[in-house]
Design a protein around this motif. Sequence first.
Motif, PDB file in Angstrom:
ATOM      1  N   ARG A  85       7.430 -31.253 -16.020  1.00 52.70           N
ATOM      2  CA  ARG A  85       8.069 -32.266 -15.198  1.00 52.70           C
ATOM      3  C   ARG A  85       7.001 -33.198 -14.903  1.00 52.70           C
ATOM      4  N   PHE A  86       5.478 -33.215 -14.676  1.00 55.22           N
ATOM      5  CA  PHE A  86       4.936 -34.203 -14.518  1.00 55.22           C
ATOM      6  C   PHE A  86       4.459 -34.955 -16.023  1.00 55.22           C
ATOM      7  N   SER A  92       7.956 -36.397  -9.247  1.00 61.04           N
ATOM      8  CA  SER A  92       7.853 -35.015  -9.756  1.00 61.04           C
ATOM      9  C   SER A  92       7.999 -33.845  -8.499  1.00 61.04           C
ATOM     10  N   SER A 147       3.874 -43.371 -13.593  1.00 59.03           N
ATOM     11  CA  SER A 147       4.946 -42.523 -12.805  1.00 59.03           C
ATOM     12  C   SER A 147       5.521 -43.266 -11.786  1.00 59.03           C
ATOM     13  N   ALA A 186       6.957 -37.400 -16.235  1.00 63.07           N
ATOM     14  CA  ALA A 186       6.671 -38.512 -15.276  1.00 63.07           C
ATOM     15  C   ALA A 186       5.705 -39.469 -15.931  1.00 63.07           C
TER      16      ALA A 186
END
Length: 251
Positions: free
Chosen positions: A242-243, A34, A189, A246
């Motif tokens: 974005r996190f 990320s 992740s 993930a």
Amino acid sequence: MHRRLLLGALALPFAARAQAAPLRVLGTGAVAASTRDLAAAFTARTGRAIAFENANAGVVARRLREGEAADLVLNSASQVERLAADGILDGGTRRELGRMLIGAAVRQGAPLPDISTEAALRAAILAAPVIAHSDPATGATAGTHAARLIERLGIAEQMRPRTLVFPGGGAAVQAVAEGRAALALSQVSEIIAVPGAVLVGPLPDSAQLVTAYLGAVHARAADREGALAFLTHLAGPDGQARFRAAGFATG
């Protein structure tokens, strides 16, 4: 003439950013994919390059205590708190990036084992000819938890000769993708980021570890302003999206 001078003056901040030394970011494997994606977007928008390095949580903390320079540090909440208490990180700059679960991975195309309960997870681990996780001896978050979990499940002796340990969780998942191990236990992740590996799912609640990951500026950052700007980007709407993609829980 005046127009050329004005354009030149406007260009100076951008040129200065482009020529500045890259912002040094040291983080863990859980946030690596990320952070690299978000760094590319940040560089495209600001012209400021990011030099990102990652290791497991314990190794990141050790490197900082040994004097490694960094502008921004991304690590587990427990490590960040200790580093801030020791004066290595500026505790007032802490921002949460998200919370991560540990999951199980198998090679793409392999049957997905049942890990829905602790008993099922125990059976799945025992059924694997070889398992993989990060090295607990180095302070790896997922590896430490995996080793303790296997001990608690009463199968440490059976699994010891059938367990591969790696410096980071990504390498453990890669071993599954390459067929060198049948099952990996790692941060979700890290599993999602490895082509050829498939996330079976998170560990059941009774066997789970939830880890919050924080960012904080180094107390002796060479570029405190740049570090704060990038941390704001990571903790902002684009970063949080974005996190979440993930596998992090945010907000």
